[in-house]
Design a protein around this motif. Sequence first.
Motif, PDB file in Angstrom:
ATOM      1  N   ILE A 156       0.870  -1.110  -0.019  1.00  0.00           N
ATOM      2  CA  ILE A 156       0.088   0.174  -0.035  1.00  0.00           C
ATOM      3  C   ILE A 156       1.129   1.222  -0.176  1.00  0.00           C
ATOM      4  O   ILE A 156       0.653   2.259  -0.566  1.00  0.00           O
ATOM      5  N   GLY A 157       1.914   1.198   0.868  1.00  0.00           N
ATOM      6  CA  GLY A 157       2.816   2.216   0.761  1.00  0.00           C
ATOM      7  C   GLY A 157       3.494   2.547  -0.577  1.00  0.00           C
ATOM      8  O   GLY A 157       3.688   3.907  -0.970  1.00  0.00           O
ATOM      9  N   ILE A 158       4.098   1.526  -1.043  1.00  0.00           N
ATOM     10  CA  ILE A 158       4.341   1.810  -2.500  1.00  0.00           C
ATOM     11  C   ILE A 158       3.563   2.279  -3.467  1.00  0.00           C
ATOM     12  O   ILE A 158       3.963   3.147  -4.188  1.00  0.00           O
ATOM     13  N   VAL A 159       2.297   1.772  -3.513  1.00  0.00           N
ATOM     14  CA  VAL A 159       1.243   2.124  -4.524  1.00  0.00           C
ATOM     15  C   VAL A 159       1.062   3.707  -3.974  1.00  0.00           C
ATOM     16  O   VAL A 159       0.939   4.468  -5.167  1.00  0.00           O
ATOM     17  N   VAL A 160       0.861   3.913  -2.943  1.00  0.00           N
ATOM     18  CA  VAL A 160       0.748   5.449  -2.718  1.00  0.00           C
ATOM     19  C   VAL A 160       1.817   6.440  -3.015  1.00  0.00           C
ATOM     20  O   VAL A 160       1.633   7.537  -3.575  1.00  0.00           O
ATOM     21  N   PHE A 161       2.933   5.752  -2.713  1.00  0.00           N
ATOM     22  CA  PHE A 161       4.212   6.642  -3.108  1.00  0.00           C
ATOM     23  C   PHE A 161       4.218   6.762  -4.549  1.00  0.00           C
ATOM     24  O   PHE A 161       4.526   7.992  -5.152  1.00  0.00           O
ATOM     25  N   ILE A 162       4.113   5.704  -5.357  1.00  0.00           N
ATOM     26  CA  ILE A 162       4.012   5.896  -7.028  1.00  0.00           C
ATOM     27  C   ILE A 162       2.949   6.899  -7.442  1.00  0.00           C
ATOM     28  O   ILE A 162       3.212   7.768  -8.328  1.00  0.00           O
ATOM     29  N   ILE A 163       1.625   6.945  -6.831  1.00  0.00           N
ATOM     30  CA  ILE A 163       0.627   7.889  -7.145  1.00  0.00           C
ATOM     31  C   ILE A 163       0.902   9.423  -6.710  1.00  0.00           C
ATOM     32  O   ILE A 163       0.876   9.977  -7.632  1.00  0.00           O
ATOM     33  N   ILE A 164       1.455   9.537  -5.807  1.00  0.00           N
ATOM     34  CA  ILE A 164       1.766  10.650  -5.338  1.00  0.00           C
ATOM     35  C   ILE A 164       3.188  11.131  -6.294  1.00  0.00           C
ATOM     36  O   ILE A 164       3.062  12.302  -6.576  1.00  0.00           O
ATOM     37  N   GLY A 165       4.125  10.408  -6.622  1.00  0.00           N
ATOM     38  CA  GLY A 165       5.257  10.879  -7.623  1.00  0.00           C
ATOM     39  C   GLY A 165       4.710  10.967  -8.811  1.00  0.00           C
ATOM     40  O   GLY A 165       4.927  12.153  -9.425  1.00  0.00           O
ATOM     41  N   ILE A 166       3.433  10.418  -9.329  1.00  0.00           N
ATOM     42  CA  ILE A 166       3.013  10.616 -10.563  1.00  0.00           C
ATOM     43  C   ILE A 166       2.321  11.963 -10.737  1.00  0.00           C
ATOM     44  O   ILE A 166       2.449  12.891 -11.593  1.00  0.00           O
ATOM     45  N   ILE A 167       1.472  12.277  -9.549  1.00  0.00           N
ATOM     46  CA  ILE A 167       0.770  13.639  -9.450  1.00  0.00           C
ATOM     47  C   ILE A 167       1.763  14.753  -9.333  1.00  0.00           C
ATOM     48  O   ILE A 167       1.663  15.802 -10.161  1.00  0.00           O
ATOM     49  N   ILE A 168       2.894  14.566  -8.508  1.00  0.00           N
ATOM     50  CA  ILE A 168       4.047  15.624  -8.769  1.00  0.00           C
ATOM     51  C   ILE A 168       4.237  15.881 -10.006  1.00  0.00           C
ATOM     52  O   ILE A 168       4.649  16.986 -10.395  1.00  0.00           O
ATOM     53  N   PHE A 169       4.832  14.891 -10.671  1.00  0.00           N
ATOM     54  CA  PHE A 169       5.254  14.905 -11.952  1.00  0.00           C
ATOM     55  C   PHE A 169       4.431  15.630 -12.872  1.00  0.00           C
ATOM     56  O   PHE A 169       4.963  16.700 -13.509  1.00  0.00           O
ATOM     57  N   CYS A 170       3.099  15.494 -12.712  1.00  0.00           N
ATOM     58  CA  CYS A 170       2.090  15.901 -13.789  1.00  0.00           C
ATOM     59  C   CYS A 170       1.986  17.649 -13.610  1.00  0.00           C
ATOM     60  O   CYS A 170       1.947  18.388 -14.181  1.00  0.00           O
ATOM     61  N   VAL A 171       1.820  17.699 -12.278  1.00  0.00           N
ATOM     62  CA  VAL A 171       1.798  19.159 -11.568  1.00  0.00           C
ATOM     63  C   VAL A 171       2.841  20.010 -12.075  1.00  0.00           C
ATOM     64  O   VAL A 171       2.820  21.036 -12.468  1.00  0.00           O
ATOM     65  N   VAL A 172       4.247  19.442 -11.803  1.00  0.00           N
ATOM     66  CA  VAL A 172       5.262  20.085 -12.164  1.00  0.00           C
ATOM     67  C   VAL A 172       5.358  20.343 -13.656  1.00  0.00           C
ATOM     68  O   VAL A 172       5.667  21.593 -13.953  1.00  0.00           O
ATOM     69  N   LEU A 173       5.002  19.588 -14.530  1.00  0.00           N
ATOM     70  CA  LEU A 173       5.068  19.730 -15.912  1.00  0.00           C
ATOM     71  C   LEU A 173       3.969  20.717 -16.467  1.00  0.00           C
ATOM     72  O   LEU A 173       4.352  21.712 -17.021  1.00  0.00           O
ATOM     73  N   ASP A 174       2.820  20.609 -15.903  1.00  0.00           N
ATOM     74  CA  ASP A 174       1.770  21.473 -16.022  1.00  0.00           C
ATOM     75  C   ASP A 174       2.049  23.158 -15.677  1.00  0.00           C
ATOM     76  O   ASP A 174       1.759  23.987 -16.360  1.00  0.00           O
ATOM     77  N   THR A 175       2.649  23.144 -14.602  1.00  0.00           N
ATOM     78  CA  THR A 175       3.232  24.255 -13.974  1.00  0.00           C
ATOM     79  C   THR A 175       4.110  25.012 -14.693  1.00  0.00           C
ATOM     80  O   THR A 175       4.080  26.399 -14.913  1.00  0.00           O
ATOM     81  N   TYR A 176       5.095  24.202 -15.319  1.00  0.00           N
ATOM     82  CA  TYR A 176       6.020  24.634 -16.316  1.00  0.00           C
ATOM     83  C   TYR A 176       5.581  25.361 -17.297  1.00  0.00           C
ATOM     84  O   TYR A 176       5.980  26.337 -17.864  1.00  0.00           O
ATOM     85  N   TYR A 177       4.499  24.908 -18.062  1.00  0.00           N
ATOM     86  CA  TYR A 177       3.983  25.008 -19.151  1.00  0.00           C
ATOM     87  C   TYR A 177       2.897  26.456 -18.688  1.00  0.00           C
ATOM     88  O   TYR A 177       3.207  27.772 -19.272  1.00  0.00           O
ATOM     89  N   THR A 178       2.068  26.580 -17.645  1.00  0.00           N
ATOM     90  CA  THR A 178       1.289  27.447 -17.361  1.00  0.00           C
ATOM     91  C   THR A 178       1.652  28.820 -16.740  1.00  0.00           C
ATOM     92  O   THR A 178       1.291  29.790 -17.038  1.00  0.00           O
ATOM     93  N   HIS A 179       2.927  28.434 -16.039  1.00  0.00           N
ATOM     94  CA  HIS A 179       3.667  29.858 -15.238  1.00  0.00           C
ATOM     95  C   HIS A 179       4.861  29.549 -15.450  1.00  0.00           C
ATOM     96  O   HIS A 179       5.922  29.344 -14.583  1.00  0.00           O
ATOM     97  N   PRO A 180       5.393  29.853 -16.698  1.00  0.00           N
ATOM     98  CA  PRO A 180       6.880  29.901 -16.990  1.00  0.00           C
ATOM     99  C   PRO A 180       7.733  30.656 -16.294  1.00  0.00           C
ATOM    100  O   PRO A 180       7.461  31.744 -16.035  1.00  0.00           O
TER     101      PRO A 180
END
Length: 302
Positions: A8-32
């Motif tokens: 469960i911990g590994i799954v939660v860690f992976i999900i959080i990592g995916i969300i962080i990656f997506c937010v970082v990419l989206d923020t890079y474009y939206t607020h350069p």
Amino acid sequence: MWWLYLIIGIVVFIIIGIIIFCVVLDTYYTHPKISTYEFVKQYHLDRFMYYDYDDLKKEDYIIKLKDGYEINTRFFNLNPGTKKYIIFSHGFTANMVSDSKYFPIFRKLGYNIITYDQRTHGKNKKDKCTMSLKESIDLLEIIDDTYNRFGKDIYLGIHGESMGGATVISLMRYNPNVKYIIADCPFSSLKELSYDGAKKIFHSPRFLVDLSGPICKLIYGWNPNKVRPIDDINNTKVPLLLFHGDSDKLINYKHSIDIYNAYNSYKELYLFKGADHAESVVKDFNKYEEDIKGFLKNIERL
């Protein structure tokens, strides 16, 4: 039972990592991270691309768009009395000063020049960048302002570089009232560009880019994966000139090839050997100039 908590911990860690990656990419474009005028000036001075920019006769003014947003604009009266005008649209994180490297060509061709800071760039108020989606609508209003300001009978062309190139390609969906469009190193699809970036920079799988689109829509109100300038280019018959360096490390030259192949009206494409991103005119200024001259002569015969 410990192993269950571990899974469960590994799954939660992976999900959080995916969300962080997506937010970082989206923020890079939206607020350069925006470059200052001073930084861009020095960058161009170091590459001998600034020329006599500071000495040119210029006038600054504000264009208030329909949504209330204000665009910082600069007019260069280089050829008083001429009817020939061109609007430049700069790239991601840059500003209107970055267009200086193209001025000698169009000044010699008898043009007056309009440059502007794209939404959230330069000295404009901070806002969301949408990588050509909203920016192409802004440019449409800037074109209208140019006709109102300088006359309905002017001969008007458009030049865009990088994200500005994608902006002028996206503009084609609105069948703009311009004589021609020049796009230098544009992207045809932001999703495809993101795939390349995710692989090169983060060594990440494509599905993370796919997920980032809906997350960006949820957080910022727009979906990068839906930004495809190539889709609506055939809503117009405006002559199109494409430039791209074949050594472009940021936007692969295949984006321009795809746009060229998809466009059904008059078009020309020139690839510059050994040129990196937005450096075709620097790599071979004389060829760039001759290609533009040839294109302009060719469309006069249409």
